[in-house]
Each structure stands twice: as structure tokens, then as C-alpha cells.
Design a protein around this motif. Structure first.
Motif, mmCIF file in Angstrom:
data_model
loop_
_atom_site.group_PDB
_atom_site.id
_atom_site.type_symbol
_atom_site.label_atom_id
_atom_site.label_comp_id
_atom_site.label_asym_id
_atom_site.label_seq_id
_atom_site.Cartn_x
_atom_site.Cartn_y
_atom_site.Cartn_z
ATOM 1 N N VAL A 1 -34.604 -48.406 -12.990
ATOM 2 C CA VAL A 1 -34.098 -49.293 -11.950
ATOM 3 C C VAL A 1 -35.135 -49.452 -10.847
ATOM 4 C CG1 VAL A 1 -32.290 -49.579 -10.204
ATOM 5 C CG2 VAL A 1 -31.707 -48.658 -12.452
ATOM 6 N N GLY A 2 -35.222 -50.652 -10.274
ATOM 7 C CA GLY A 2 -36.098 -50.887 -9.140
ATOM 8 C C GLY A 2 -37.509 -51.294 -9.499
ATOM 9 N N VAL A 3 -37.799 -51.461 -10.778
ATOM 10 C CA VAL A 3 -39.157 -51.830 -11.196
ATOM 11 C C VAL A 3 -39.360 -53.339 -11.166
ATOM 12 C CG1 VAL A 3 -40.802 -51.776 -13.123
ATOM 13 C CG2 VAL A 3 -39.396 -49.773 -12.614
ATOM 14 N N GLN A 4 -38.363 -54.098 -11.611
ATOM 15 C CA GLN A 4 -38.510 -55.537 -11.778
ATOM 16 C C GLN A 4 -37.153 -56.212 -11.652
ATOM 17 O OE1 GLN A 4 -40.488 -58.021 -11.460
ATOM 18 N NE2 GLN A 4 -41.760 -57.923 -13.285
ATOM 19 N N LYS A 5 -37.151 -57.476 -11.296
ATOM 20 C CA LYS A 5 -35.926 -58.263 -11.244
ATOM 21 C C LYS A 5 -36.057 -59.466 -12.156
ATOM 22 C CE LYS A 5 -34.107 -56.968 -6.712
ATOM 23 N NZ LYS A 5 -33.588 -57.462 -5.408
ATOM 24 N N VAL A 6 -34.920 -60.051 -12.503
ATOM 25 C CA VAL A 6 -34.903 -61.209 -13.376
ATOM 26 C C VAL A 6 -33.703 -62.065 -12.987
ATOM 27 C CG1 VAL A 6 -33.466 -60.114 -15.158
ATOM 28 C CG2 VAL A 6 -35.056 -61.924 -15.793
ATOM 29 N N LEU A 7 -33.794 -63.370 -13.231
ATOM 30 C CA LEU A 7 -32.675 -64.257 -12.942
ATOM 31 C C LEU A 7 -31.694 -64.243 -14.104
ATOM 32 C CD1 LEU A 7 -34.164 -67.437 -11.235
ATOM 33 C CD2 LEU A 7 -33.118 -65.435 -10.181
ATOM 34 N N LEU A 8 -30.422 -64.183 -13.765
ATOM 35 C CA LEU A 8 -29.335 -64.153 -14.748
ATOM 36 C C LEU A 8 -28.473 -65.386 -14.546
ATOM 37 C CD1 LEU A 8 -28.357 -61.997 -16.867
ATOM 38 C CD2 LEU A 8 -26.672 -61.313 -15.169
ATOM 39 N N VAL A 9 -28.039 -66.008 -15.650
ATOM 40 C CA VAL A 9 -27.152 -67.166 -15.589
ATOM 41 C C VAL A 9 -25.835 -66.790 -16.242
ATOM 42 C CG1 VAL A 9 -26.821 -69.588 -16.202
ATOM 43 C CG2 VAL A 9 -29.118 -68.736 -15.752
ATOM 44 N N GLU A 10 -24.741 -66.927 -15.528
ATOM 45 C CA GLU A 10 -23.427 -66.636 -16.082
ATOM 46 C C GLU A 10 -22.401 -67.576 -15.472
ATOM 47 O OE1 GLU A 10 -22.538 -62.603 -15.167
ATOM 48 O OE2 GLU A 10 -22.914 -62.808 -13.024
ATOM 49 N N ALA A 11 -21.249 -67.645 -16.103
ATOM 50 C CA ALA A 11 -20.198 -68.542 -15.634
ATOM 51 C C ALA A 11 -19.468 -67.943 -14.435
ATOM 52 C CB ALA A 11 -19.205 -68.812 -16.762
#
Length: 455
Positions: free
Chosen positions: A245-255
């Protein structure tokens, strides 16, 4: 893929010409024996590329000859050529549905399912809770599973849990011979032991897509490396996700609650099977840095140097302390720090500590206490630029996944999107499987769209 060998989607002829070009480049320096092997493989690929035969589809149809009533699903490993497979079976007048292993893990129950590929490509749940009365496996006989995989049939256990009822295995059916397609290719010695290249699985494909130097022990001064795992995406490509945790982020798409797409930046270590992630050729972090630096303008280099310097000093203290991370953490807490999250503080994602008081303690510990206030304010500018860039990127993606694109994502489990600020665009794809094994890779390899052929 169950396609004619001459299909352009398989690219056998193109691969042959690429090998021929490579042979011409190295012919002045390469060993003659190696060049003969190049020529043999090139000739074999050219012959294969002219064949209109579709052996995998023929194997599927042979298996289905004794199939009872009910719908039939042909499972392929990638959605990328799903339409090509549909066209191939339509041309053969074989009425089947074509999907991926995800379609065998849903609620629909099929009369029969044929998986094109070795059993190692299947998620464990497919065989633990089958969604078909009959399941067949059709693949070329040169595919092998790792030798340490426990037997699936007979008395051996399945990959996870217990089968609710005994699986009955029919004898394997070998269709046709391979001699006609092997002319000109040297026969391999049966005495040779299997190498890693003999074992083909999804995890192996993801690994094969990485340059060799990435998997070797890092040299001094090399990019910082982190623990990661490979994940297969619904379009057949791969992504490397951090384990910590805390190394990288990413965009998530959800309803959202109303069924509309919602985009959010989340910790990349938290995403799992079924999540739809937004990926580009470069990492989300790198994209964020570029956007933030553009907003910071001429001050970007000076501010980044402040960010780099305090973290580099802190990493050096950890490396030189006889008790490592634990020793430095104890020192900082003894000097009044409320937290000592050194793993995050020394990582690439961190800009400054959450609390100014902790940052002041750290700077004094590094012998730079008189710079604490100035550095805190300077790093605050980077933090603000990052947050603004993150919101901007999420808003761009939010606009891109609305309307028809959102419908495509829901039906196909992946889609390409165009972005306002780049011609390269991005891809949104569901995570189909988290692959076994742990890798140690440079941080900038994380959260980037990858295919087995393109590092």
C-alpha cells in the motif's frame, strides 16, 4: 486462438518476415548455426502462414460432435480476437458463443463449453464450480504446464478447495499429425530437459513481456524497485500492480448508485478481480507528475530537487542504521514524531509527511532543521499541483467513459478511450485474474498497459 493459420490476426507471416529482417541485421556477426536456425524457423512460419487449416476450431467441432442439447460456449484466452473467432466459426457453420473464462464464472449455465488453451489458463473457480455440463480442453500438444503443478484429474486435488463431485476425464484425442508443418525445422532432442520457455501460462506470458534486465538483480544506482504481481486484463493484456500500500495509485471506473460511471483514484494495491482500471502506456504516477510539473512551470525542477533531497537523505539514514527501518523509526519517535511511516515517506508517491510537526522532526534528524519551514511550503506547492492534476485527469477520464463508451465497457469488459490532452488515449479494462508469483520491478513499470509482445 481458434483461427485459420493464414489469419492476419495471428500474424505468422509478419513474424516470419520480422525474423528474416533480424537475421539480415546480425548475419555479419552471428554464428552460422544460429542463422540456420533463424532460416528454418522463418521458413516454417511462412508455411504455416499460408495454411488455411484451422486445427483448433476443428478440435472444438470434433469435441462437440457428441454434445447434447443446450447452448455451447467456446472459451478463448483474450477478447482482443473474439470477433475474429466468431467469424471463423460462422464460416464453418458452427453455431457457438465465443467468450472468455469470465463467461464461465457467471450465472449462465451452458450445455457444453470448450476451452481453447491449456488448463493452466483457467481460473481455479471455473473447475471448482463448473457452469457447463461438459467441459473440454482443446490445445496444441506442445503446450506444457509447470512440472510442480499438482495433477488436476484422478486422485489429485484441484487448485483450490474440493470438487463437489468427481470429475470424469475422457481419453485425450489427438487430431492429425504435425510432420507436414515441421519440414525444415530441426527436431528437438527428447533427452533435453524442459526449460522455462517450454512452460506457457498466463503468468509466464506476463513475465515474458518484460525485458531481461528488469528481472535481474538491480545494479547500484538503478531505479528503485518494489514488489509487484501481474494481473491479466479482459482484453488479454497485462498490468503490474504493487503489493504494498502507498506505492502507486490508479484510476478506477465503477458504477455509482444510479448506474452511471464514476471515476476515482485508488491505491493500486487495493484493486482486485472485477475492477475496471484506466491504463496508458506510461504509469498513472508518471502522467500525474508530468501534469503537475506543467502546472508548476519554471519552478518545477527546483521544487522536485527539494522533494528528492530529503527523501534521499532519509533513505540513506535507513541504509546506514544498524537496525534499519526499525531503528530510524525509533529514533524519530524518541524525538517527538507521532508517526514514522518510513516505507511511504521514502517511496516515490510521497511528497511530504502528513503532519508538519513530523516533517520538522525528520528535517532536524537529518541535520536540516533550519530548512524545515521553507521546505514544507515548497513541497506544499507540489502537493497542491498533484491534487489538481489528479482531479483534472479523473475529470478527463470521466468525460471519456460516458455515453456509448460506458455501454461498451459494460458489455465487452474493456474499451479504448480518447483523452483531451493526448493523442495516445488510454484503455479501461476489467481485471480478469491476479496471476501467481511475485516480481521485483522498477516503480515506473507499475500500472502501465502491457502485452506479452510489447515490453
Amino acid at each position: 486462438m481458434p483461427l485459420p493459420l493464414s489469419s492476419g490476426a495471428l500474424g505468422l507471416r509478419e513474424t516470419a518476415e520480422a525474423l528474416a529482417d533480424r537475421a539480415r541485421v546480425i548475419e555479419r556477426v552471428a554464428d552460422r548455426g544460429l542463422l540456420r536456425q533463424f532460416d528454418a524457423v522463418t521458413d516454417a512460419l511462412r508455411k504455416l502462414g499460408r495454411e488455411r487449416e484451422n486445427p483448433l476450431a476443428r478440435g472444438v467441432m470434433t469435441y462437440l460432435e457428441s454434445s447434447g442439447a443446450g447452448s455451447v460456449l467456446v472459451v478463448v484466452t483474450s477478447r482482443a480476437h473474439q470477433d475474429d473467432a466468431v467469424a471463423a466459426f460462422t464460416a464453418l457453420r458452427c453455431l457457438v458463443d465465443v467468450g472468455t473464462a469470465r463467461d464461465l464464472a457467471g450465472t449462465c449455465v451452458y450445455g457444453a463449453a470448450v476451452v481453447v488453451g491449456p488448463v493452466g489458463w483457467l481460473p481455479p473457480g471455473v473447475l471448482n464450480a463448473p457452469r457447463a455440463s461438459r467441459i473440454g480442453l482443446v490445445h496444441y500438444d506442445f503446450y506444457r504446464e509447470p512440472q510442480d503443478v499438482w495433477p488436476l484429474f484422478g486422485e489429485g486435488p484441484v487448485r483450490r478447495g474440493r470438487m463437489p463431485s468427481r470429475v470424469l476425464r475422457r481419453p485425450s484425442l489427438l487430431l492429425g499429425g504435425s510432420q507436414g508443418l515441421r519440414s525444415g525445422v530441426p527436431e528437438a532432442s527428447e533427452a533435453l530437459e524442459l526449460t522455462g520457455f517450454d512452460v506457457l501460462s498466463l503468468a509466464g506470458e506476463a513475465l515474458a513481456g518484460l525485458p531481461a534486465d528488469v528481472l535481474e538483480r538491480p545494479a547500484p544506482g538503478a531505479h528503485e524497485r518494489v514488489a509487484a504481481q501481474a494481473a491479466q486484463l479482459a482484453d488479454g493484456s497485462f498490468v503490474l500492480l504493487p503489493l504494498d500500500v502507498g506505492v502507486q495509485k490508479v484510476l478506477l471506473v465503477e458504477a455509482d448508485d444510479e448506474g452511471r460511471p464514476a471515476v476515482e483514484a485508488v491505491d493500486a494495491a487495493a484493486v482486485t478481480i472485477g475492477d475496471a482500471v484506466v491504463l496508458r502506456g506510461g504509469s498513472y504516477y508518471q502522467s500525474l507528475v508530468e501534469r503537475a510539473d506543467a502546472a508548476l512551470g519554471e519552478d518545477a525542477f527546483m521544487l522536485r530537487e527539494i522533494q528528492r533531497a530529503w527523501k534521499a537523505q532519509l533513505r540513506d539514514r535507513v541504509a546506514r542504521h544498524r537496525d534499519g527501518v526499525h531503528g530510524v523509526a525509533a529514533d524519530l519517535k524518541a524525538r517527538g514524531a507521532t508517526t514514522a511511516n518510513l516505507g511511504y515517506w521514502t517511496g516515490p508517491w510521497c511528497i511530504r509527511t502528513r503532519l508538519k510537526a513530523d516533517f520538522t522532526v525528520v528535517m532536524r534528524y537529518l541535520g536540516r532543521g533550519d530548512e524545515a519551514d521553507h521546505a514544507w511550503d515548497a513541497l506544499g506547492r507540489i502537493d497542491h499541483a498533484h491534487r489538481s492534476a489528479g482531479r483534472n485527469y479523473a475529470e478527463v477520464v470521466q468525460r471519456a467513459v460516458s455515453g456509448g463508451t460506458w455501454e461498451t465497457l459494460q458489455s465487452d469488459q474493456w474499451c479504448d478511450i480518447s483523452l483531451d490532452d493526448t493523442q495516445a488515449g488510454a484503455r479501461v479494462a476489467l481485471i480478469d485474474a491476479l496471476l501467481p508469483g511475485q516480481l521485483t520491478v522498477p516503480v515506473h513499470y507499475l500500472c502501465r498497459l502491457r502485452s506479452p509482445e510489447v515490453p
